[in-house]
Design a protein around this motif. Sequence first.
Motif, PDB file in Angstrom:
ATOM      1  N   GLN A 176     -18.668   5.928  -1.302  1.00  0.00           N
ATOM      2  CA  GLN A 176     -17.398   5.936  -0.942  1.00  0.00           C
ATOM      3  C   GLN A 176     -16.653   5.816   0.226  1.00  0.00           C
ATOM      4  N   PHE A 177     -15.502   5.395   0.403  1.00  0.00           N
ATOM      5  CA  PHE A 177     -14.145   4.672   1.204  1.00  0.00           C
ATOM      6  C   PHE A 177     -14.808   5.146   2.295  1.00  0.00           C
TER       7      PHE A 177
ATOM      8  N   MET B  17       1.465  -0.939   0.061  1.00  0.00           N
ATOM      9  CA  MET B  17      -0.100  -0.331  -0.106  1.00  0.00           C
ATOM     10  C   MET B  17       1.207   1.453  -0.290  1.00  0.00           C
TER      11      MET B  17
ATOM     12  N   LEU C 178      -5.989   0.292  -4.305  1.00  0.00           N
ATOM     13  CA  LEU C 178      -5.496   0.431  -2.998  1.00  0.00           C
ATOM     14  C   LEU C 178      -6.835   0.273  -2.265  1.00  0.00           C
ATOM     15  N   ARG C 179      -7.895   1.254  -2.920  1.00  0.00           N
ATOM     16  CA  ARG C 179      -8.893   1.695  -2.583  1.00  0.00           C
ATOM     17  C   ARG C 179      -9.296   0.105  -1.929  1.00  0.00           C
TER      18      ARG C 179
ATOM     19  N   GLU D 290      -9.869  10.419  -4.212  1.00  0.00           N
ATOM     20  CA  GLU D 290     -11.107   9.794  -4.467  1.00  0.00           C
ATOM     21  C   GLU D 290     -12.100  10.806  -5.646  1.00  0.00           C
TER      22      GLU D 290
ATOM     23  N   PHE E 225      -4.941  -6.613  -6.321  1.00  0.00           N
ATOM     24  CA  PHE E 225      -4.307  -6.091  -6.090  1.00  0.00           C
ATOM     25  C   PHE E 225      -3.112  -5.288  -7.401  1.00  0.00           C
TER      26      PHE E 225
ATOM     27  N   ILE F 142      -4.685   2.353  -9.386  1.00  0.00           N
ATOM     28  CA  ILE F 142      -3.890   2.254  -8.684  1.00  0.00           C
ATOM     29  C   ILE F 142      -4.913   2.735  -7.516  1.00  0.00           C
ATOM     30  N   TRP F 143      -5.379   3.736  -7.767  1.00  0.00           N
ATOM     31  CA  TRP F 143      -6.516   4.521  -6.677  1.00  0.00           C
ATOM     32  C   TRP F 143      -7.543   3.676  -6.258  1.00  0.00           C
TER      33      TRP F 143
ATOM     34  N   LEU G 156      -7.855  -3.272  -2.058  1.00  0.00           N
ATOM     35  CA  LEU G 156      -7.204  -3.849  -0.472  1.00  0.00           C
ATOM     36  C   LEU G 156      -7.158  -2.944   1.013  1.00  0.00           C
ATOM     37  N   PHE G 157      -6.911  -2.276   1.135  1.00  0.00           N
ATOM     38  CA  PHE G 157      -7.237  -1.380   1.842  1.00  0.00           C
ATOM     39  C   PHE G 157      -8.452  -1.659   3.214  1.00  0.00           C
TER      40      PHE G 157
END
Lengths: 111, 484
Positions: free
Chosen positions: B463-464, A86, B156-157, A106, B140, B152-153, B159-160
Amino acid sequence: MFLEACVLATVLCGFFGIIFKKNLVMKIIAMDVMSTGVIAYYVLVAGRDGLFTPILSDRPLTYADPVPQAVILTAIVIGFSIQALMLVGVMKLSRDNPTLESSEIEQNNTP
Amino acid sequence: MSLSTTIIWIALPFFAGFLIYLLPQLDRALALVGALASIAYAMLILTGYNTLGQLSTEPLTLRLLDHFGVTLVIDELSGYFILTNALVTLAVVVYCWNSGRTAFFYAQMLMMHGSVNAAFACADFISLYVALEVSGIAAFLLIAHPRTDRSIWVGLRYLFISNTAMLFYLIGAVLVYKATLSFSFAGLGAAPPEAFALIFMGLLVKGGVFVSGLWLPLTHSEAETPVSAMLSGVVVKAGVYPLLRCALMVESVDPVVRIFGVATTLLGVFYAVFEKDTKRTLALSTISQLGWVLAAPAVGGFYALAHGLGKAAMFLAAGTLPSRDFKELQQQPINSGLWIVFVMAGLSISGLPLLAGFGAKMSTLEHLLPFQTIAMNLAAVGTAIVYAKFIALPHEKQGNLNSGFLGAVAVLIAGLLIANLGYLQAYTLANIVKAVAIIGAGWLVYFLLARRTAFRLPRMLEQFEHLVGMMSVMAILLFWMVLA
């Protein structure tokens, strides 16, 4: 019981950090705090009957349970590698989003 | 099926994946070997033969080490999931054959295939944890493979969210161990309610079920075409399979899984009907189809196979379209070849006779409890509306399609036609009439109403921060469900 409460507090601190921290790096650190809490809980469960390392000896001792410790070792390695991955992703993102604000990133990257 | 065959089969994709780093020239061939080996293994299970050529219907249970060690359970249910994984991987390898992708891509694909296979074979919480995390890492890397900011975002989201959910899951796993001194799925019955709530919350997020699955539309629609096909076709099922397995092993879990099945089906289909983007529609429909898999745990395996093949074909075809917007696609005709793929795969998921989706849908409808029936029939009509959007696209004869695409789709459609023969009991007059009526009703609603709507649903829940926050809500909800 007190230790259990401490562990739970750590996990919740991490979890709320993930939600309320704005910076992506801080979010990842918060996740690390959360996983520290989880690891501590495994160690706590392992030590519920005794604290001695399970090595055969003449004296009768109360041993710690080796199974949760062995299991959490795997989880530590996995968590650590995910965090490394990450952070690499965050490094790449920081080139175009120097503030690393997650809501900003985002917004830019959602169709 | 003996112990050594199973171990070799689990290890093979990882071995082949790492071998690709040493012998990058052999990347595609090794990926093909990995997928074909899984097909062979799955066929052995589904035909009921063990490696000695004897017929045995007993599920294979392997216990490595002791009661706290690795437990593997392999039976018909896991056989269907493994076959889905193998066929979708095979199709994706064929699809990518001439695309000039790097060896790294195939290596990650094999890792993902292997970890998902492992998730379909294991029956204890820690092996499952490892398998799910490895599949998350591989997913990922595949999502972020183009290395653009957006990919990538999105990766990342993903995986997070999955890693946070899995941390809760780990707490649940140790609570099960504390209560039963074993990590086996069977211990869930004797575990305290908070263990159940935490474990299920993790699996619901990972499997893209109900509101905690709303990370899925963005991830699956923004990934590259072959990656979306794999994610939607198999990877989410790695989170759904353990839910089914727990429901079959522990009686008290069964109603919870069924309720979530119905809720997910309705939520997904509701979102999908109003969506205007092709890939997002497919991703949202995946959520609803996962609900179908959960609604009747005993027959979920066959449904997962039918859905995986159909959805992978839909994603591969949608990736070849000139646009992702339905409005634009309705103006310019698409290639007839593509349209045929949409018709076959779409009708299968809608449940038309002669395709695998029919048998799957009918057997699920037969195994429902009374409280589920009305909702699921409604959802079946909704599914027909969603796929009518693809089938109604204008089309004309155009140039030839890419040979890799044709090969991949041939594998998937052939799979749908052959799998149809696996459940011939579904072919009664009542069932056929019912299936045709459901599709007819769906199309009628589409042409009369749904086509003209310009209604956009809010995407706030995607949304995250809301996704992470929703985890705590789901954990509390699960806790009350199990106490009630």
